[in-house]
Scaffold this motif. Structure first.
Motif, PDB file in Angstrom:
ATOM      1  N   GLY A   1      -9.729  14.353   0.263  1.00  0.00           N
ATOM      2  CA  GLY A   1     -10.646  13.703   1.536  1.00  0.00           C
ATOM      3  C   GLY A   1      -9.924  13.424   2.623  1.00  0.00           C
ATOM      4  O   GLY A   1      -8.818  14.132   2.937  1.00  0.00           O
ATOM      5  N   GLU A   2     -10.147  12.214   3.500  1.00  0.00           N
ATOM      6  CA  GLU A   2      -9.292  11.829   4.542  1.00  0.00           C
ATOM      7  C   GLU A   2      -8.285  11.081   3.860  1.00  0.00           C
ATOM      8  O   GLU A   2      -8.430  10.163   3.123  1.00  0.00           O
ATOM      9  CB  GLU A   2     -10.321  11.135   5.394  1.00  0.00           C
ATOM     10  CG  GLU A   2      -9.589  10.627   6.647  1.00  0.00           C
ATOM     11  CD  GLU A   2     -10.287   9.623   7.605  1.00  0.00           C
ATOM     12  OE1 GLU A   2      -9.720   9.206   8.684  1.00  0.00           O
ATOM     13  OE2 GLU A   2     -11.538   9.365   7.062  1.00  0.00           O
ATOM     14  N   VAL A   3      -7.136  11.357   4.447  1.00  0.00           N
ATOM     15  CA  VAL A   3      -5.614  10.461   4.108  1.00  0.00           C
ATOM     16  C   VAL A   3      -5.968   9.397   4.922  1.00  0.00           C
ATOM     17  O   VAL A   3      -5.901   9.266   6.250  1.00  0.00           O
ATOM     18  CB  VAL A   3      -4.217  11.298   4.302  1.00  0.00           C
ATOM     19  CG1 VAL A   3      -3.354  10.308   3.813  1.00  0.00           C
ATOM     20  CG2 VAL A   3      -4.452  12.551   3.354  1.00  0.00           C
ATOM     21  N   LEU A   4      -6.161   8.237   4.082  1.00  0.00           N
ATOM     22  CA  LEU A   4      -6.148   6.886   4.797  1.00  0.00           C
ATOM     23  C   LEU A   4      -4.888   5.964   4.931  1.00  0.00           C
ATOM     24  O   LEU A   4      -4.752   5.455   6.010  1.00  0.00           O
ATOM     25  CB  LEU A   4      -7.354   5.940   4.110  1.00  0.00           C
ATOM     26  CG  LEU A   4      -8.581   6.731   3.953  1.00  0.00           C
ATOM     27  CD1 LEU A   4      -9.620   5.684   3.277  1.00  0.00           C
ATOM     28  CD2 LEU A   4      -8.927   7.005   5.423  1.00  0.00           C
ATOM     29  N   ALA A   5      -3.864   6.394   3.950  1.00  0.00           N
ATOM     30  CA  ALA A   5      -2.795   5.276   3.939  1.00  0.00           C
ATOM     31  C   ALA A   5      -1.769   5.882   3.065  1.00  0.00           C
ATOM     32  O   ALA A   5      -2.177   6.523   2.066  1.00  0.00           O
ATOM     33  CB  ALA A   5      -3.125   3.739   3.691  1.00  0.00           C
ATOM     34  N   VAL A   6      -0.595   5.445   3.102  1.00  0.00           N
ATOM     35  CA  VAL A   6       0.403   5.703   2.194  1.00  0.00           C
ATOM     36  C   VAL A   6       1.410   4.277   1.978  1.00  0.00           C
ATOM     37  O   VAL A   6       1.571   3.519   2.952  1.00  0.00           O
ATOM     38  CB  VAL A   6       1.614   6.650   2.660  1.00  0.00           C
ATOM     39  CG1 VAL A   6       2.638   6.825   1.727  1.00  0.00           C
ATOM     40  CG2 VAL A   6       0.703   8.061   2.726  1.00  0.00           C
ATOM     41  N   GLU A   7       1.643   3.961   0.710  1.00  0.00           N
ATOM     42  CA  GLU A   7       2.417   2.827   0.210  1.00  0.00           C
ATOM     43  C   GLU A   7       3.502   3.216  -0.555  1.00  0.00           C
ATOM     44  O   GLU A   7       3.344   3.846  -1.424  1.00  0.00           O
ATOM     45  CB  GLU A   7       1.413   1.803  -0.479  1.00  0.00           C
ATOM     46  CG  GLU A   7       0.255   1.327   0.268  1.00  0.00           C
ATOM     47  CD  GLU A   7      -0.854   0.985  -0.603  1.00  0.00           C
ATOM     48  OE1 GLU A   7      -0.537   0.688  -1.921  1.00  0.00           O
ATOM     49  OE2 GLU A   7      -1.803   0.990  -0.181  1.00  0.00           O
TER      50      GLU A   7
ATOM     51  N   VAL B   1       2.175  14.335   4.709  1.00  0.00           N
ATOM     52  CA  VAL B   1       1.091  13.751   5.739  1.00  0.00           C
ATOM     53  C   VAL B   1       1.575  13.904   7.080  1.00  0.00           C
ATOM     54  O   VAL B   1       0.707  14.261   8.025  1.00  0.00           O
ATOM     55  CB  VAL B   1       1.097  12.146   5.376  1.00  0.00           C
ATOM     56  CG1 VAL B   1       0.164  11.338   6.329  1.00  0.00           C
ATOM     57  CG2 VAL B   1       0.930  11.703   3.878  1.00  0.00           C
ATOM     58  N   GLY B   2       2.799  13.688   7.363  1.00  0.00           N
ATOM     59  CA  GLY B   2       3.304  14.064   8.820  1.00  0.00           C
ATOM     60  C   GLY B   2       4.717  13.482   8.973  1.00  0.00           C
ATOM     61  O   GLY B   2       4.836  12.493   8.285  1.00  0.00           O
TER      62      GLY B   2
ATOM     63  N   ASP C   1      -1.851   8.855  12.943  1.00  0.00           N
ATOM     64  CA  ASP C   1      -2.751   7.407  12.999  1.00  0.00           C
ATOM     65  C   ASP C   1      -2.871   6.924  11.579  1.00  0.00           C
ATOM     66  O   ASP C   1      -3.838   6.008  11.318  1.00  0.00           O
ATOM     67  CB  ASP C   1      -4.089   7.577  13.640  1.00  0.00           C
ATOM     68  CG  ASP C   1      -4.875   8.805  13.012  1.00  0.00           C
ATOM     69  OD1 ASP C   1      -4.491   9.358  11.920  1.00  0.00           O
ATOM     70  OD2 ASP C   1      -5.993   8.767  13.367  1.00  0.00           O
ATOM     71  N   ILE C   2      -2.021   7.298  10.637  1.00  0.00           N
ATOM     72  CA  ILE C   2      -2.031   6.885   9.171  1.00  0.00           C
ATOM     73  C   ILE C   2      -0.885   5.925   8.987  1.00  0.00           C
ATOM     74  O   ILE C   2       0.185   6.346   9.290  1.00  0.00           O
ATOM     75  CB  ILE C   2      -1.885   8.253   8.301  1.00  0.00           C
ATOM     76  CG1 ILE C   2      -2.951   9.260   8.627  1.00  0.00           C
ATOM     77  CG2 ILE C   2      -1.837   7.829   6.781  1.00  0.00           C
ATOM     78  CD1 ILE C   2      -2.803  10.611   7.943  1.00  0.00           C
ATOM     79  N   PRO C   3      -1.328   4.715   8.468  1.00  0.00           N
ATOM     80  CA  PRO C   3      -0.242   3.654   8.295  1.00  0.00           C
ATOM     81  C   PRO C   3       0.457   3.944   6.934  1.00  0.00           C
ATOM     82  O   PRO C   3      -0.184   4.489   6.062  1.00  0.00           O
ATOM     83  CB  PRO C   3      -1.108   2.520   8.306  1.00  0.00           C
ATOM     84  CG  PRO C   3      -2.553   2.879   7.739  1.00  0.00           C
ATOM     85  CD  PRO C   3      -2.829   4.266   8.416  1.00  0.00           C
TER      86      PRO C   3
ATOM     87  N   VAL D   1       2.423   5.804  -3.014  1.00  0.00           N
ATOM     88  CA  VAL D   1       0.726   5.931  -3.291  1.00  0.00           C
ATOM     89  C   VAL D   1       0.232   6.552  -2.212  1.00  0.00           C
ATOM     90  O   VAL D   1       0.341   5.959  -1.001  1.00  0.00           O
ATOM     91  CB  VAL D   1       0.053   4.527  -3.511  1.00  0.00           C
ATOM     92  CG1 VAL D   1      -1.247   4.388  -3.664  1.00  0.00           C
ATOM     93  CG2 VAL D   1       0.890   3.781  -4.789  1.00  0.00           C
ATOM     94  N   LEU D   2      -0.793   7.492  -2.305  1.00  0.00           N
ATOM     95  CA  LEU D   2      -1.432   8.078  -1.036  1.00  0.00           C
ATOM     96  C   LEU D   2      -2.920   7.928  -1.386  1.00  0.00           C
ATOM     97  O   LEU D   2      -3.393   8.060  -2.461  1.00  0.00           O
ATOM     98  CB  LEU D   2      -1.146   9.453  -1.249  1.00  0.00           C
ATOM     99  CG  LEU D   2      -2.053  10.451  -0.290  1.00  0.00           C
ATOM    100  CD1 LEU D   2      -1.208  10.481   1.026  1.00  0.00           C
ATOM    101  CD2 LEU D   2      -2.583  11.571  -0.734  1.00  0.00           C
ATOM    102  N   ARG D   3      -3.563   7.174  -0.427  1.00  0.00           N
ATOM    103  CA  ARG D   3      -4.787   6.478  -0.275  1.00  0.00           C
ATOM    104  C   ARG D   3      -5.556   7.603   0.383  1.00  0.00           C
ATOM    105  O   ARG D   3      -5.611   7.671   1.543  1.00  0.00           O
ATOM    106  CB  ARG D   3      -4.850   5.244   0.152  1.00  0.00           C
ATOM    107  CG  ARG D   3      -3.968   4.242  -0.357  1.00  0.00           C
ATOM    108  CD  ARG D   3      -4.641   3.683  -1.850  1.00  0.00           C
ATOM    109  NE  ARG D   3      -3.782   2.533  -2.380  1.00  0.00           N
ATOM    110  CZ  ARG D   3      -4.054   1.838  -3.302  1.00  0.00           C
ATOM    111  NH1 ARG D   3      -4.986   2.235  -3.984  1.00  0.00           N
ATOM    112  NH2 ARG D   3      -3.229   0.895  -3.605  1.00  0.00           N
ATOM    113  N   GLY D   4      -6.822   8.124  -0.351  1.00  0.00           N
ATOM    114  CA  GLY D   4      -7.893   9.111   0.137  1.00  0.00           C
ATOM    115  C   GLY D   4      -9.263   8.432   0.295  1.00  0.00           C
ATOM    116  O   GLY D   4      -9.357   7.820  -0.785  1.00  0.00           O
ATOM    117  N   SER D   5      -9.922   9.204   0.806  1.00  0.00           N
ATOM    118  CA  SER D   5     -11.390   8.816   0.759  1.00  0.00           C
ATOM    119  C   SER D   5     -12.103   9.144  -0.447  1.00  0.00           C
ATOM    120  O   SER D   5     -13.142   8.680  -0.936  1.00  0.00           O
ATOM    121  CB  SER D   5     -12.138   9.215   2.113  1.00  0.00           C
ATOM    122  OG  SER D   5     -12.199  10.640   2.056  1.00  0.00           O
TER     123      SER D   5
END
Length: 317
Positions: free
Chosen positions: A146-152, A195-196, A224-226, A243-247
């Motif tokens: 889905g949409e990539v929201l964040a990486v930790e 991610v970029g 714009d992904i934190p 960790v890749l957080r997706g929707s």
């Protein structure tokens, strides 16, 4: 029809150099022809064990030498440019250890030399050809994430340098070492690829003594992904986690190759099949690059330079 083996020279026979040396010896694409290290005792021992290889304590006996088509550079990062640039200028392909450099000017010289030479030039990021990397890459591309929201990114080390690198004193020094350069750079590469490109928003390195950092924390962004980093020395247990957080789905990579997926509540292991990725497989990719094939699972100098820029931004923040 079998291709003629590529004659490989190695400069630097520390932990990483010996690992690739061992992988290259039986590799069908390569024959190790020359190797150099500053430690005369090591050179004497290896020369006695491998009579068909020319060993030396002088890098010049590998860089630009006759009988060497490609070189692997496994020396401290501050020395890379002085070895990589003349190797490329001499027409040798280059496989370089990460990080690319600690100096922007050196990295730019390496990029320019690679472009001018037209030879294969790659950097040994261990996550570049991992099955887990390719799996998450496909999950992003086909919409499962889905949409990539964040990486930790979370790192912890009971001691630094780690035991297998203890003899390389520079790894524990500020000028060229530290876990941000040595370890975070791998996960910065992974994030850049999936991610970029990363930009540092706020980063801090803590030091408890004259050596390299004992803690690091920072906020970056890929577009714009934190992207968050926390790392510490002196803590148990050893932790390597991305960790890749997706929707729709999230993915967690632990200990370099253990991949988990979350869709709803809880993490479930991903059953990965096939070759997980190794020094041997990256050597195969390097051989393909030398022979003119496209190798997207091998990190190039341009991606390594982007990683270097965000890594060194922590040191100048």
């Amino acid at each position: 029809m079998t291709s003629t083996p590529i004659r490989l020279g190695i400069v630097g026979l520390g932990a990483m150099g010996q690992g690739l040396f061992t992988a290259a010896l039986p590799h069908p694409d390569f024959v190790v022809s020359r190797a150099a290290d500053l430690d005369p005792a090591m050179i004497a021992r290896l020369a006695a064990e491998h009579l068909g290889i020319v060993f030396s304590t002088e890098p010049k006996d590998v860089i630009g030498a006759d009988g060497v088509d490609a070189v692997y550079i496994a020396t401290p990062p501050g020395t890379h440019a002085a070895l990589v640039v003349p190797a490329l200028q001499a027409g040798q392909a280059v496989f370089c250890e990460k990080p690319l450099s600690v100096s922007a000017a050196d990295a730019e010289a390496m990029l320019s030399a690679a472009k001018a030479s037209g030879r294969a030039a790659a950097v040994n990021f261990s996550l570049s050809d991992r099955q887990s990397t390719r799996y998450v890459e496909a999950a992003i591309a086909d919409g499962r994430v889905g949409e990539v929201l964040a990486v930790e990114i979370r790192l912890a080390f009971p001691v630094w340098p780690r035991e297998f690198q203890a003899a390389a004193t520079w790894v524990g020094e500020r000028a060229q070492g530290g876990f941000v350069r040595e370890v975070f750079s791998h996960f910065a590469y992974l994030t850049d690829r999936l991610v970029g490109p990363l930009e540092l928003v706020h980063g801090v390195l803590d030091h408890r003594g004259p050596g390299s950092e004992t803690a690091a924390y920072g906020l970056m962004r890929a577009g714009d992904i934190p992207v968050q980093l926390t790392g510490v020395v002196g803590a148990q247990p050893t932790t390597y986690e991305w960790v890749l957080r997706g929707s729709r789905q999230s993915y967690r990579l632990s200990n370099w190759r253990d991949l988990f997926v979350a869709e709803g509540n809880g993490w479930q292991p991903v059953d990965l099949t096939g070759e997980p990725g190794s020094e041997t497989t990256r050597l195969s990719l390097f051989a393909r690059a030398i022979r003119g094939e496209q190798t997207p699972d091998l990190a190039d100098f341009a991606s390594a330079y982007r990683v270097q820029q965000v890594v060194e931004a922590f040191h100048s923040a």
